[in-house]
Every structure is written in C-alpha cells, then in structure tokens.
Design an enzyme around this catalytic site. Structure first.
Site, PDB file in Angstrom:
ATOM      1  N   GLU A 183       0.789  -1.225   0.000  1.00  0.00           N
ATOM      2  CA  GLU A 183       0.000   0.000   0.000  1.00  0.00           C
ATOM      3  C   GLU A 183       0.829   1.287   0.000  1.00  0.00           C
ATOM      4  OE1 GLU A 183      -3.397   0.369  -0.184  1.00  0.00           O
ATOM      5  OE2 GLU A 183      -3.432  -1.783  -0.631  1.00  0.00           O
ATOM      6  N   SER A 460     -46.571 -23.459  44.138  1.00  0.00           N
ATOM      7  CA  SER A 460     -45.982 -24.263  45.220  1.00  0.00           C
ATOM      8  C   SER A 460     -44.485 -24.070  45.392  1.00  0.00           C
ATOM      9  CB  SER A 460     -46.277 -25.745  44.978  1.00  0.00           C
ATOM     10  OG  SER A 460     -47.667 -25.983  45.044  1.00  0.00           O
TER      11      SER A 460
END
Length: 768
Positions: A183, A460
């Site tokens: 690059e 319960s």
C-alpha cells in the site's frame, strides 16, 4: 511619458503592496486553518478514535489434577476457541491428541487477575479423570491450568462499525511489512504525502483513461477514513494532504501504522462494517491476529483494494489471484524464501464461517450483562471503548438450556390452543454465577426477556420457605411433626373467605410435615403457615434473597406471590447452598482495552438460614424427586441424587420447577403471555424441560455435609412422638437430636426405662 511611468510604477507599488497584504492574509488564514485542523486531529487522534464494542467473554475452563472431565469435553472447548489440530504443536493455538494425552500450545491471555504467557501444556487422563498436568515451558508439573475464555459476542453500539483493537507488538511482523510493501512502500521515508507517487499515479491514470492507480499514502488513507467524506474534489484532496502532513509531523510512524491497521475497512457483516485486522482475523479465520500465517496476511492485505470485489467468500478466485501477486512481491523483496513462496501459492484460503463472531447471540443472557454493566460503568463512553467483560456464562449450559426449552415446548405445544412460552435460569450454587439464561421459547429472540422481566405467581415453589420457617424452630417442628389436613375456611385482609383444597380434593386428617412438603399438600401447608405467622414466612422469603413486594394474605403460603424466574432462582440458590446467600451475577470483572482492571466482582455471602434446618428441607426436596410430585426425575436418573420442587398456579396458568444437583440450580417457567390456561402442571410442563436439560449433560449427584447435631431419629407417623428404632408405623428421618426428648415407650407401648447417662458409664469413664 514620465507621468505615465510614474503612474505605472505607483500602480505596481500599490498592486505589490496589495498582493503582499493578500499573501500575508492568506498565510494567516492558512496558518489559522492548519491550527484548526491540528486541534481537530489532536482531539480525535490522541483520544478514543473509535467506538469499540465491549467484548464479552464466557467463563474460562479450569483444568485441575483429578478433575472428572473427559478428553472430548476438553477437545470441544479447544474447537470452540479456534485451536488447530496438528501433528506437532509448535505455535500458539495448536494442539495434538492421542490415547488419553493432550499437548496444547495454550495461548497467551491477559486475565482479570493478570497476564499468562504462551505455555506448552501436556495433560494425561486416566479413567475419565485428569491424571497429571505438565507445564513443558517451565519443565514442571502443575496442579491446574486454565484455557483462555471464549469470546462470546460484542455489544455493538449505535454506530454500524465493529472492530477489535490491535497493537503492532500483538501482530506478526509480516503484517506491517506486507501492508507497507503493497500500500505504501515509501511509508517510512515520506512526510505524510508522496508527490512523486501522486505524479506517477496521475500519469498512469491519464494513459489508461480511468483510475488504475492511487497515489495516496497510508497516512492519507487514514485521514480520509477518519476525518473526511468520500467526496471526489480537489479541495477535499488538498485538505487530505494538509491533514496527512500534520499527522505525520505530530505522531510517530508506529502510531500512524497502528491506527491504520485498526481503521481500515475490510468487510461488511450484515449491517455492520468490519474494520481493522483484529476483527477481520476472527471474522475470516476464527483466530487472533497474532496467529495469522503469511498466506492469511496476504489475503487480508489483498482485500484492502476492494473489500467487496475481493470478498473471499463470494469471489475466492479473485482473492487468490491478488493474494498470490502479493506473495510474489514479498518474495521479490526477500521477505520470504523461494521454497516458502512455492508452498504458499498452493495454500487454500481455509476460511472460517464467521459464525463465531455473530453478534446478537444469547440475547437473554446479554441483557443481564448489559444491566450489570450499566451499574458498573456509569460513563456510557467507557462501554464503547473496547472494554473486556468477563462473565460467568457457561456456553455449554446455555446451549443445552436453549435446546431443552425450545424442543420441550415444541413437543408440549401439540394440540394446545394457547401458545406456550417459557424461560430458564441456571446458576452455580456456591458462587452465584449465572451459567445460562433463556428468555423465550425462541432463544434467539431479543425482545421481552421472560427470565428477567416476567413476574408470575410461583405457586408451590413458595412452600419450601414455609417449611424452612418451621424447621428453624426445632423445639416445635421437625420432619415428623403432624400437620392438620382438614377442611378450613380463612378470611383474607379484604374480608373475602377462602377455602384451600389439596390437588386431589381429598383430606387426610393429619400428615407428617415431610409428607406435606413431598406431596405438595395445600391444606397442611396453609395450616403450618398460619400457625407460624404470615409475617415470619414473608421474612424468610426475603432472607432467601428475594426483594419483592409480598402481600401477607393466607393465599401467600400457596404461592400467591409474583416473582421472575431470576428471583425464584435466587431463592433456590440460597436453599441449595445450605442457607448461604450469594447474590446472582453474570459479570466477574471488567478490563480496559489496554488491560487495566476497571472493576472486579466482590466475593460476598451471608448465612441467611440455619444450616441444619436447610439440610432437613433439602432432604425433603430430595424426597420430592423420589416419591413426590417430581418422582419422574428420580426414575429418569435413578443413580443420580437431585432435589427440587414443582409449582402450579390456580387454573393452570403457570407451571414451574426449580431443581438442583451438586453444582447448579435451575429454574424453569412455562406459561402463556396472555395468562391463558395452559392445562399443564409443574410436573407435566416445567419438569420435562429440566429433565431434557439434564439429559444433555452429566448431572453430578448431590452430596452435602451432614451438619453437626443432626442424626437419624425415629418417630411415630401419626403422633410425631419419638420412638425406638424398628417400631411398625414409624418414620425414620434426619433430625436435630439435641432438642429431641428420649422415647417414652417401646414398640408395644410399654414405658422405656430412662437411665441416667452417668449410670451407664464405668467408674473409669466417670472419673476422667
């Protein structure tokens, strides 16, 4: 003529003066503009340049000598972590296994309590247990080793960008070399811009009649990505050049290159942009950037030119062609040998699926993590600064819970009009760490989280709190204490009359306390709760860790109390932990992106209930799974001792089950969002989810220490009186023996002679 010359000279003087002034003004404006740009750059470049998602890690797998774990379970963990199976492990993230012997190059990782380096570890098994662990790096045997935690997901913020930050010293040297070679090969020589490169590119583009070459430096590309728009104009290019020069002057090449490696766009993952080599390494190869090899580095660098055009999942041929071009550049620059070059040309892309980085996984659990993070990190910007969040998530427990809930509700849904929904919470009993949360039948649904937000009557499941309140008063109650089971009518605070009934509509006149618990009988429980006092029962619920509004009415004793599955799991965590309360939590530590510890979970516990009384309660809950409402669990797992309680609300609106083995407690809720009748009980609706969850793993049998002062006692089943061992119609159960009176009669009803304890001792024993 002289006048004309004088006038011309005068005009030239005026023009020169004006021009000079304009130059000065332009210079001042330019200087001001440069100062403005410098301030803008400094503010962004020196601070947090990006919003970086928080990284969420699961619990680390800790391997101890003598640990009961199979080699396959460890190999599954290594596969989850992206380790690579090889013949001879030499590099980070590699392993080999044969005949009960594992050699693994355990990755370096910065844990919350400090960094651990790369280590070569050998583990040997014998009979499904780890026989020994050797640290080959240090040439010594060790007692334990932990693998790095799995990166579960990232909490991506409102911005559509996603990245993982890397530093130059955390990536292979070949990455920056390849990047600059391809690059910007003059990167270390220019000052932000390269005029010759721009000129060279301009000539090439004019010859081709189109853009075939770029002249921008890495610094200019970084400026464009960080600060500027995609607009193509001379003004933008000029601004780009000025800012590149400023950045090059102010910051080192290392800082610039590092910023570029974290900023560069490399892929699109759905609606999120994948930025930087750190994230791209995971996204394409399922491993950290420091483990990238040369062909993989060349592949990622190849994609910079056009991430869509060179997408390796869509266009592998294009990427391979450009990758090989980059490999040739590396060879020509003497960065790789001819032999390596030939080898790399034939290397497959070997891409990962990318699924390991999918965000939005396990949304119910992640919601709990977010809630805790909001309290831990008050500053929202910290949550988007790349923090590392360590959690108690057990990914295997999570996946099993999701599968169990989804598949079981799918089976139960047949021939039912009301759409079944559900939720599940699994937590570690001793630490309070939440192992799994499922908030919906569709485990991937990220909306309403029923595990955390759905408040439903628990039926319960409240009863153990009633029985624990009684058992904490051992002079009045034990497991054999008779409880009345006769028709009763009670008046609520609002004046309404209430007549509770047992599930089978029958009355038994009187039952032992343990029978009332094991068979989940309503009337004996209500009688017990009323005799204890509703305020005491409510206090017990709060002592067990539930912070909720409790209306103290008789129906409270049968579960007319609303809780979330998470709150209910907290209550049962305290019960299963011998009365020791540990706050449920999902986050254990938070570290900054630079590995500084920001927060650590403080270990905390509180003994909220008497240990002996809790042991007696848990004995009853064990009996529930063998003889009571959850006896199906005992039939499916006859060789594993577990405990638990079913819960069903009036008119079958909600089905519950909370159960536990030696290590984990799980809570399951099944119901309907519109509160319709689902015609399922806790035993037929929620218990099957728990059973299917346990079928997917290897539950560990309950083992609890017998508290001091407890022993097996014998009682008359009808009267609850203490009797001698072996009498017919007797009940043998654990009891706190110090407070029990001696038996008054033998099996035939004759009085038992009470001998003074001292009289039974010899003179020698009495003397000493």
């Amino acid at each position: 003529m002289a006048k004309k010359q004088t006038k011309a000279k005068k005009n030239r003087g005026l023009f020169s003066g004006l021009f000079l002034k304009l130059v000065i003004v332009a210079a001042i404006v330019m200087a001001g503009y440069v100062i403005y740009l410098d301030a803008q750059i400094k503010h962004t470049f020196s601070g947090n340049k990006w919003e970086v998602p928080a990284q969420i890690f699961a619990r680390p797998l800790i391997l101890n000598e003598r640990l009961e774990i199979t080699p396959q379970e460890v190999l599954d963990e290594l596969e989850l972590l992206g380790y690579r199976k090889v013949t001879t492990p030499k590099s980070s993230g590699e392993y080999a296994y044969w005949n009960g012997k594992l050699i693994v190059m355990r990755r370096a990782f910065h844990f919350a309590n400090g960094p651990e380096p790369l280590r070569k570890i050998t583990i040997n098994w014998a009979n499904k247990r780890i026989a020994n662990i050797t640290d080959n790096t240090a040439a010594r045997q060790i007692n334990s080793i932990r693998l790095e935690p799995w990166l579960v997901t990232r909490l991506v913020s409102g911005s559509r960008e996603d990245r993982m930050l890397v530093t130059l010293d955390s990536v292979p040297e070949m990455l920056p070399k390849t990047l600059t070679l391809v690059e910007d090969r003059d990167f270390y020589d220019h000052h932000g811009v390269a005029p010759l490169s721009i000129l060279r590119a301009l000539v090439a583009n004019l010859k081709a009649g189109r853009t075939v070459q770029g002249g921008s430096t890495l610094t200019q590309q970084l400026v464009k990505n960080l600060y500027l728009t995609r607009e193509q104009s001379l003004i933008r290019k000029a601004k780009e050049a000025v800012m590149a020069v400023i950045i090059d002057a102010r910051y080192s090449k290392t800082e610039i290159l590092q910023a570029y490696m974290n900023e560069v766009f490399l892929a699109q993952d759905g609606n999120k942009a994948v930025h930087g080599f750190g994230l791209a390494s995971y996204y394409f190869f399922d491993r950290p950037a420091n483990e990238l090899n040369v062909p993989e580095i060349a592949t990622l660098v190849a994609m910079i030119k056009g991430p869509s055009y060179y997408n390796p999942r869509r266009f592998p041929e294009r990427v391979i062609e450009r990758r090989n071009l980059i490999l040739r550049l590396l060879f020509e620059s003497n960065e790789i040998t001819a032999k390596a070059y030939e080898k790399y040309l034939d290397a497959p892309l070997d891409l990962a699926s990318g699924a390991s980085l999918a965000s939005g996984k396990h949304p119910a659990y992640m919601q709990k993590v977010r809630l805790e993070l909001n309290d831990i990190l008050a500053d929202p910007s910290l949550r988007d600064s790349g923090v590392k969040v360590f959690t108690t998530l057990d990914i295997y427990a999570q996946r099993r819970a999701e599968k169990a809930l989804t598949s079981t509700l799918g089976s139960l849904q047949k021939n039912r009009k009301a759409k079944l929904e559900g939720a599940m919470v699994v937590s570690d009993i001793s630490s309070g760490g939440i192992r799994a949360i499922v908030g919906a039948r569709d485990a991937g649904f990220s909306g309403f989280n029923r595990a955390i937000d759905a408040r439903r009557q628990i039926g319960s499941l409240i009863k153990p709190a009633v029985y624990l309140t009684a058992l904490e008063d051992p002079t009045q109650y034990n497991l054999a204490t008779p409880l009345e089971d006769k028709p009763i009518t009670l008046k609520s605070n609002d004046g309404k009359m209430w007549s509770p009934r047992n599930y089978d509509k029958a009355f038994r006149d009187s039952v032992p306390l343990i029978t009332g618990l094991v068979e989940s009988l309503n009337v004996p429980t209500v009688n017990l709760g009323m005799s204890l006092g509703l305020d005491k029962v409510a206090r017990t619920v709060r002592r067990l860790g539930v912070e909720t509004q409790i209306k103290e009415v008789p129906a409270m004793t049968l579960g007319a109390v609303t809780m979330t599955p998470l709150q209910t799991n907290q209550m049962y965590q305290t019960i299963s932990n011998n009365g020791r309360y540990v706050p449920l939590h999902s986050v254990t530590a938070v570290m900054s992106a630079s590995n500084n510890l920001l927060w650590k979970h403080a270990e905390f516990y509180s003994q909220r209930a008497d240990e002996a009384a809790t042991y007696l309660l848990n004995y009853g809950l064990y009996k529930v799974t063998r003889e009571g409402t959850a006896k199906r669990l005992g039939k499916v797992f006859p060789n594993v001792n577990m405990a638990g309680k079913t819960g069903t609300t009036d008119d079958y609106h909600d089905a519950w089950f909370s159960g536990f083995d030696r290590n984990n407690v799980s809570t399951v809720w099944v119901g309907n969002d519109d509160n319709e009748n689902i015609n399922l009980t806790g035993a037929s609706g929620a218990l099957p989810v728990f059973i299917n969850y346990q079928r997917l793993q290897s539950p560990k049998s309950l083992s609890r220490r017998f508290p001091d002062g407890l022993g097996i006692a014998h009682f008359d089943q009808n009267t609850g009186e203490v009797v001698i061992p072996g009498c017919p119609n007797s009940l043998s159960v654990p009891a706190i023996q110090d407070v029990l009176p001696p038996p008054q009669s033998d099996c035939a009803g004759k009085a038992v002679e009470q001998n003074d304890a001292d009289d039974e001792k010899s003179w020698w024993e009495r003397w000493f």
